[in-house]
Design a protein around this motif. Structure first.
Motif: not given
Length: 643
Positions: A486-492
């Motif tokens: 799920e992190v890979k799809a989020l902007f950080i």
């Protein structure tokens, strides 16, 4: 079979040398306290010791501090203050000769122990220095019973003797010397420097009496050897015997050299660390390293290129005839060829070595003296122009290099990098993100941040991996990186990732420091060994009332006061309570035997000597020292004749 932890223990003259030792693969270092170390010229400030502890502990490496001199009565309060400071700093162990240290640690520091326990820390372990004369299984058993966790064995022991000591004492950590200078006398049993120069070896001020030139004279006055370094031994080198020493039961392998510089430490530590790794790679079920991290080097270690007097296995495989270096106590270095021909102010060398401007070369001249010179210029690889042409250099002479400028140049720069692998796991939380980093020992550092989840417009994984891998000056490198789907799809933002990385690494380093402090709580009260101790006590070197009380509590009486106290009227006396007086003529006890070395030990197949015994060593100033050959115990005793 249980996997045994193997420790490479390196010397540290100062903070620079200590950090270099850790960087180049040491599992532990030993260094001198501000006072009371057996190398008086290698004391260190408490601040530097604390800094080295912090640096070493991040790799799971340890710091041992030498408090291994005898202590005079008027120094006891200063000794206690030193011990308290070292415990509070968090050193892992203290090396001890004087039993006043044990008395204080066991019975006078409960307040310190409780304070440290409240802070989640523990007292340092106690290691019995080789100065306590540790030659037998019985002595090791006694030392363990009174509170020592580790015993540093005498350098003179053979593989079989070490193995037997381990079989007799399987629970005791055994430390053995593997490299460096050798004392001709059993450690702790040499009083020659005190007798001749008022400088006590047991106080860290040895004047190296054994490196002097002597004549060997018999009872009739005939000289058998003239102007020779008859007590000067070669240096120990056991790098090819490490696996056999591991098999013997030893767990800590000690490099001698607390007066040596960083170049020496880097080279020797690298050589031994690499060899230990090779042995462990072949025997992973039997052995493992005592600390963490993998070292990469910019150079190839070569033991011949740093200070040595020639190498010996000493007594590891029994008595050997070639352990002494009669011609010189100085470093000869590596053989580089022989003088082919001289021409004016230069000469050619026959051999395969290459040379550099500034190299230090030496040779043994026709008077059996070591003669050295500096190379000023090199032409065509092997034509050398000395700064000053040596007067006694002739064609055919063997040449040695004791200062390799190119090797020194490489090691004067950063020459190794030690890194621990870590795993990184980035996950999403309800309010942001969490990064968990885990090192090789399973220690964790966790950091979280608050950041609103935003769907990324382009793939994020590559940037996440790149930002989290920027470990820079830290002692870590990322081996595995897990990023939750799920992190890979989020902007950080990169700045958020950098903050998470720094915070997690900081917490990991704090965690590693908190876990690395040593422990000692004496295994038994001294009274529990009453009756056993007198049989194993070969020397005590008692110089203060606390040490006297300690031995009395063990049931040991009749122990003479230390040679230093008995021989020097200027030293403040303590209550000797009518005890025996030391033999002020007996200044050395050696396993090394001059009769055997010269080929005249009849018991071992030598020639029948033509001299009239007793034999004497004489110095140019007229001092004479009688040799006593104690064949029953296979040792040589040295007595001062003109006290």
């Amino acid at each position: 079979m249980m996997t045994r932890t193997i420790e490479l223990l390196a010397p540290a003259k100062n903070l620079e040398c200590g950090m270099a030792a850790i960087d180049h693969g040491a599992d532990a270092v030993y260094m001198g306290a501000p006072q009371f170390g057996a190398r008086a010229a290698a004391g260190n400030s408490l601040a530097d010791i604390a800094t080295l502890c912090r640096y070493a502990h991040q790799f799971g490496a340890k710091v041992y501090v030498t408090v291994n001199t005898i202590v005079y009565e008027n120094e006891l309060e200063q000794l206690r203050a030193t011990l308290v400071s070292l415990a509070e700093i968090g050193v892992d162990a203290i090396l001890v000769q004087d039993m006043a240290v044990l008395e204080m640690m066991a019975h006078e520091m409960d307040d310190v122990r409780q304070r440290l326990r409240a802070e989640g820390k523990r007292m340092p372990a106690l290691h019995a220095s080789t100065q306590t004369d540790n030659r037998s299984g019985e002595k090791v058993k006694w030392l363990y019973s009174i509170g020592f966790d580790r015993v540093v064995l005498a350098r003179e022991l053979s593989l079989e003797e070490i193995s037997q000591i381990h079989r007799d004492n399987p629970d005791v950590e055994l430390e053995v010397f593997v490299h460096g200078a050798l004392c001709v006398s059993y450690s702790g049993a040499c009083y020659a420097s005190q007798h001749c120069f008022g400088r006590s070896a047991n106080r860290g001020a040895c004047a190296q009496f054994c490196r002097l030139k002597f004549d060997l004279v018999d009872a009739s006055g005939k000289t058998w050897e003239h102007d020779r370094h008859l007590l000067s031994l070669k240096d120990m080198c056991q790098i090819d015997e490490l696996e056999a020493l591991m098999q013997s039961g030893a767990v800590s392998f000690k490099i001698e050299g607390r007066l040596k510089d960083a170049v020496y430490v880097k080279n020797v530590v690298a050589a031994y660390s690499q060899r230990i790794n090779e042995i462990i790679a072949r025997n992973p079920a039997l052995y493992r390293r005592a600390s963490l991290g993998k070292v990469s080097y910019t150079f190839q270690p070569n033991l011949k290129k740093t200070f040595n007097r020639g190498f010996t296995h000493y007594f590891l495989h029994g008595r050997q005839p070639d352990i002494a270096s009669f011609d010189t106590p100085k470093a000869m270095g590596e053989y580089v060829g022989y003088v082919k021909e001289l021409r004016g102010n230069s000469f050619n060398v026959a051999g395969t070595a290459t040379f550099a401007n500034g190299d230090g070369l030496c040779f043994i001249n026709e008077d059996r003296e070591l003669e050295g010179f500096r190379v000023n210029r090199v032409e065509r690889g092997n034509r050398l122009f000395p700064l000053k042409m040596p007067r006694h250099l002739h064609a055919g002479m063997a040449l040695y290099r004791n200062n390799d400028m190119e090797f020194e140049r490489v090691l004067s720069k950063p020459s190794a990098e030690r890194k621990m692998t870590i795993g990184m796991n980035l996950v999403a939380t309800a309010s942001g993100f969490s990064l968990i980093v885990t090192d090789e020992a399973g220690r964790k550092g966790i950091a979280e941040c608050v950041f609103a989840h935003q769907t990324a417009q382009k793939p994020q994984e590559e940037n996440i991996r790149r930002q989290l891998s920027k470990l820079g000056n830290t002692p870590y490198e990322a081996a595995e990186m897990s990023i939750a789907p799920e992190v890979k799809a989020l902007f950080i933002p990169s700045s958020v990732l950098a903050d998470l990385r720094r915070a997690a690494i900081d917490r990991l380093q704090q965690q590693s420091l908190a876990l690395e402090v040593g422990e000692t709580i004496p295994h038994a009260q001294a009274s529990s060994v009453r009756g056993d101790a007198p049989r194993v006590l070969t020397l005590a070197n008692v110089a203060n009332s606390k040490a006297r009380r300690f031995y009395a509590d063990c049931g040991i009486t009749g122990v003479p006061e230390a040679y230093e106290v008995a021989s020097d009227p200027h030293i403040a006396r303590f209550d000797n309570q009518g005890e025996a007086v030391a033999d002020l003529r007996h200044i050395m006890t050696c396993r090394y035997c001059l009769r055997y070395t010269l080929g005249y030990c009849v018991k071992r197949g030598g020639k029948q000597p033509a001299w009239r015994e007793p034999l004497f060593l004489t110095l140019p100033d007229g001092k004479m020292f009688k040799l006593e050959f104690d064949c029953k115990h296979c040792q040589m005793n040295i007595y001062a004749e003109n006290t």
